[in-house]
Design an enzyme around this catalytic site. Structure first.
Site, PDB file in Angstrom:
ATOM      1  N   GLU A  51      -7.983 -21.467 -16.749  1.00  0.00           N
ATOM      2  CA  GLU A  51      -8.317 -21.659 -15.170  1.00  0.00           C
ATOM      3  C   GLU A  51      -8.809 -22.700 -15.313  1.00  0.00           C
ATOM      4  OE1 GLU A  51     -11.704 -19.814 -13.091  1.00  0.00           O
ATOM      5  OE2 GLU A  51     -10.034 -20.443 -11.438  1.00  0.00           O
TER       6      GLU A  51
ATOM      7  N   ASP B 218     -10.381 -16.500 -17.134  1.00  0.00           N
ATOM      8  CA  ASP B 218     -11.445 -17.172 -15.037  1.00  0.00           C
ATOM      9  C   ASP B 218     -12.442 -17.927 -15.528  1.00  0.00           C
ATOM     10  OD1 ASP B 218     -11.321 -16.239 -12.609  1.00  0.00           O
ATOM     11  OD2 ASP B 218     -13.418 -15.863 -13.009  1.00  0.00           O
TER      12      ASP B 218
ATOM     13  N   ASP C 251      -4.392   3.904   2.354  1.00  0.00           N
ATOM     14  CA  ASP C 251      -5.950   3.263   2.682  1.00  0.00           C
ATOM     15  C   ASP C 251      -5.984   2.027   3.170  1.00  0.00           C
ATOM     16  OD1 ASP C 251      -5.193   1.965   0.462  1.00  0.00           O
ATOM     17  OD2 ASP C 251      -6.736   3.310  -0.513  1.00  0.00           O
TER      18      ASP C 251
ATOM     19  N   ASP D 248      -1.770  -1.376  -3.768  1.00  0.00           N
ATOM     20  CA  ASP D 248      -2.181  -0.450  -5.183  1.00  0.00           C
ATOM     21  C   ASP D 248      -1.205  -0.752  -5.803  1.00  0.00           C
ATOM     22  OD1 ASP D 248      -0.781   1.225  -4.026  1.00  0.00           O
ATOM     23  OD2 ASP D 248      -1.881   2.565  -2.753  1.00  0.00           O
TER      24      ASP D 248
ATOM     25  N   ASP E  80      -5.621 -10.985 -16.013  1.00  0.00           N
ATOM     26  CA  ASP E  80      -6.652 -11.717 -15.723  1.00  0.00           C
ATOM     27  C   ASP E  80      -7.824 -11.244 -16.214  1.00  0.00           C
ATOM     28  OD1 ASP E  80      -8.236 -13.960 -13.644  1.00  0.00           O
ATOM     29  OD2 ASP E  80      -7.175 -13.126 -12.266  1.00  0.00           O
TER      30      ASP E  80
ATOM     31  N   ASP F 202       0.633  -0.909   0.364  1.00  0.00           N
ATOM     32  CA  ASP F 202       0.378   0.221   0.098  1.00  0.00           C
ATOM     33  C   ASP F 202       1.037   1.251  -0.020  1.00  0.00           C
ATOM     34  OD1 ASP F 202      -1.922   1.877   0.343  1.00  0.00           O
ATOM     35  OD2 ASP F 202      -1.890   1.355   2.510  1.00  0.00           O
TER      36      ASP F 202
ATOM     37  N   HIS G 245      -4.620 -17.507  -5.114  1.00  0.00           N
ATOM     38  CA  HIS G 245      -5.468 -16.603  -3.789  1.00  0.00           C
ATOM     39  C   HIS G 245      -6.547 -18.066  -3.490  1.00  0.00           C
ATOM     40  CE1 HIS G 245      -7.188 -16.619  -7.975  1.00  0.00           C
ATOM     41  NE2 HIS G 245      -8.343 -16.596  -7.689  1.00  0.00           N
ATOM     42  N   ASP G 246      -6.784 -18.713  -4.445  1.00  0.00           N
ATOM     43  CA  ASP G 246      -8.247 -19.791  -3.951  1.00  0.00           C
ATOM     44  C   ASP G 246      -8.037 -20.674  -3.217  1.00  0.00           C
ATOM     45  OD1 ASP G 246      -9.887 -18.047  -5.836  1.00  0.00           O
ATOM     46  OD2 ASP G 246      -9.759 -19.223  -7.576  1.00  0.00           O
TER      47      ASP G 246
HETATM   48  C1  NOJ Z   1     -11.878 -18.230 -10.390  1.00  0.00           C
HETATM   49  C2  NOJ Z   1     -11.049 -16.697  -9.227  1.00  0.00           C
HETATM   50  O1  NOJ Z   1      -9.554 -17.708  -8.975  1.00  0.00           O
HETATM   51  C3  NOJ Z   1     -11.928 -17.115  -7.866  1.00  0.00           C
HETATM   52  O2  NOJ Z   1     -11.132 -16.127  -7.139  1.00  0.00           O
HETATM   53  C4  NOJ Z   1     -13.288 -15.840  -8.068  1.00  0.00           C
HETATM   54  O3  NOJ Z   1     -13.942 -16.087  -7.386  1.00  0.00           O
HETATM   55  C5  NOJ Z   1     -13.863 -16.776  -9.268  1.00  0.00           C
HETATM   56  N1  NOJ Z   1     -13.310 -17.446 -10.143  1.00  0.00           N
HETATM   57  C6  NOJ Z   1     -15.396 -16.118  -9.728  1.00  0.00           C
HETATM   58  O4  NOJ Z   1     -15.341 -15.132 -10.804  1.00  0.00           O
END
Ligand code: NOJ
Length: 585
Positions: A289, A235, A61, A65, A134, A57, A356-357
């Site tokens: 993906e 995605d 905030d 960024d 993305d 950051d 990130h998932d």
């Molecule tokens: C896959 C992404 O990696 C995930 O983070 C997202 O929630 C879903 N697609 C929906 O876009």
């Protein structure tokens, strides 16, 4: 390192060596036995994934960024990575942290301006780091102007950009939703109809069967390609094409929902169209993906002669590690070996151990206890960067960042976690057990701010961080690891250098050794007359094995223990989580 290349269009004939000594010209001439390989930057790349909200950051905030990332460009370069994939940063109501896009050409002010974006991307490219965008076009945000117009009138020019079921036909056939416990259709009063959403209610699915919508998507991609991005990550792409008669699916189909919701044959036609419209003319690549539910599905997406996409990734090992007790080394080896063999002759896959998932890599596949965190993360990074397939490293995994302890649902903000909690509650599930599992596998674990130093807020922000920082930042941070030659960070740098300099680690054939060994994952990579042996102890105990007498070790390329590695008489012994790569003959 020396290698000599001659490029014949896209096909390269490669002579190279991972021998660190100087090669004489006679030696080089001797290596005229060459393998044909299709060299591509996106195969050789070592990708680094940045979750922009959590990286750095610059304005206090509490949200990461672009200018924060600009401050850290030299750090990115120091990692030896060759591309960055960044999660979405477009205008968005942030229901799903940016995977709900309200304007595909506008930057969410939280991250900065278009000028900041351009400066950041150019800064990366000047340092030899390509940029992967993305592209979230299976669905948009319900705040996108297309959806806002479409939901108000059945005559809107954008109506067919989405999927509708008119209420006069009764209830629509059930559809599963990944985020909405109530299912995939939602009612809109203005036009007395239901719209479809594979993810959250606020993420209506776009209608890829409509050529006008597809053209809009290609125009968006061209807009970013003209700005200079080098690639796209598509995605949730396998869900894009749908049967718009919306037939009934068999009961319980959601346990295999990709088969029903994803990869219809029409999708391949659309990808070919996209390839001709965008990928080929702009010389950019795309990674999908997901990869369907079979090897054939994945090949149909990425084999070069099909001209669709270039790379895909599968989730087999992700599902294997969702609960603490489900992962065994035997399964792990089997998954990676079978995917490797399925793509040995054609096609190309990416590999990753976290993103990130998911929760953090070291918690799922390594050992996060302080005494083993360093060695086990180094071992996992050795694995990731020595396999065939393009490695994706998630920010913080180069330090060994770990899961954060979040036992209470009140602290969760992620739509996926909250949806699962509601479902569990509605079903009367054991909520204590549910929370234990969520604490282990929630994707919020992987989204905590980057740990830069031991100062307040880990050097991530001077304000209040949008998400609680893992308290272990005082021990695990960049500043602390930078000067330590044995740190996870410096081991990661050695590994990227090794991969970048040794094509055998990119293109070499993979062969699994000791498939049944329950501690050691060992494999060879072979390209022409270059051979390396990767030895990984996935356990907390010393592990031993015997080398076949057809192999002799000629040198050590990397070792995460300072103690010299030796395999006298073919007997090798690995310390807990030791990771070694040796050259062999
Ligand atoms: C896959 C992404 O990696 C995930 O983070 C997202 O929630 C879903 N697609 C929906 O876009």
């Amino acid at each position: 390192m020396m290698y000599r290349l001659s490029l014949i269009s896209m096909i390269a004939l490669v002579t190279w060596s991972c021998n660190t000594s100087n090669q004489s010209s006679e030696e080089t001439d001797e290596q005229e036995e060459m393998t044909e390989i299709d060299r591509q930057w996106w195969k050789e790349g070592t990708l680094y994934q940045i979750y922009p909200q959590s990286f750095k950051d610059s304005d206090g905030d509490g949200y990461g960024d672009f200018r924060g990332i600009i401050e850290e460009l030299d750090y990115l370069e120091s990692l030896g990575i060759t591309a960055v994939w960044m999660n979405p940063f477009f205008e968005s109501p942030m229901v799903d942290n940016g995977y709900d896009v309200a304007d595909y050409r506008a930057i969410n002010p939280r991250y900065g301006t278009m000028e900041d974006f351009e400066e950041m991307m150019t800064g990366m490219q000047q340092r030899g780091i390509r940029f992967v965008l993305d592209v979230v076009v299976n669905h948009s945000s319900d705040q996108h102007e297309w959806f806002q117009a479409a939901k108000k009138s059945r005559d809107s020019e954008y109506r067919e950009y989405y999927h509708w079921w008119p209420a006069e036909k009764g209830e629509p056939p059930y559809r599963y939703s990944l985020f909405d416990p109530e299912g995939g259709w939602d009612y809109v009063e203005e036009t007395d109809s239901y719209y479809l959403h594979t993810f959250a209610e606020a993420q209506p699915d776009l209608n890829w069967e409509n050529p006008k919508l597809r053209q809009e998507v290609y125009d968006i991609m061209k807009f970013w390609a003209e700005k200079g991005v080098d690639g796209f990550r598509m995605d949730a792409f396998q869900f894009a094409s749908k049967d718009i008669t919306y037939p009934e699916f068999p009961e319980g189909y959601e346990s295999d929902f990709i088969k029903y919701h994803g990869l219809r044959p029409q999708l391949h036609e659309y990808l070919k169209e996209m390839y001709l419209e965008v990928l080929e003319p702009y010389n950019v690549y795309a990674v999908a993906e997901g990869s369907g539910s079979t090897f054939q599905d994945a090949h149909d997406l990425v084999d070069a002669d099909r001209k669709e996409l270039q790379v895909a990734y599968h989730f087999d090992y992700v599902s294997m590690s969702r609960t603490p007790d489900r992962y065994t080394l035997a399964e792990f080896k089997e998954v990676f070996s079978k995917w490797d063999s399925a793509f040995a002759e054609a096609g190309w896959m990416a590999i990753f151990l976290s993103n990130h998932d998911n929760s953090r890599m070291v918690n799922r596949f390594g050992d996060p206890r302080p005494e083993f965190r360093t060695v086990s993360t180094q071992m996992l990074n050795t694995f990731l960067l020595s396999m065939r397939g393009t490695p994706y490293t998630y920010y913080g995994d180069e330090l060994g960042m770990t899961n954060i302890d979040m036992p209470n649902i009140d602290e969760y903000v992620d739509i996926e976690a909250l949806g699962k909690y509601q479902t569990a509650k509605a079903k009367g599930a054991d909520l204590d057990a549910f929370m234990k599992e969520l604490n282990y596998n929630s994707r919020e674990n992987g989204r905590t701010p980057m740990q830069w130093d031991a100062s307040e807020n880990a050097g991530f922000t001077s304000g209040k961080p949008w998400k609680r920082i893992n308290p272990n930042y005082v021990e695990i941070n960049v500043a602390e690891q930078n000067d330590n030659p044995n740190s996870v960070l410096n081991h990661f740098r050695k590994m990227t250098a090794l991969r970048n300099d040794n094509l055998v680690l990119v293109y070499g054939d993979y062969e699994l050794l000791w498939p049944d060994h329950d501690q050691i994952y060992g494999f060879t990579r072979t390209l022409n007359d270059e051979r390396v042996l990767v030895l990984l102890n996935f356990s907390v105990e010393v592990a031993t094995a015997e080398l076949s007498n057809t192999m002799s070790i000629t040198g050590t390329l990397i070792n995460n223990y300072s103690k010299e590695f030796n395999a006298e008489g073919g007997k090798l012994s690995l310390e807990p989580y030791q990771a070694v790569i040796v050259t062999i003959q």
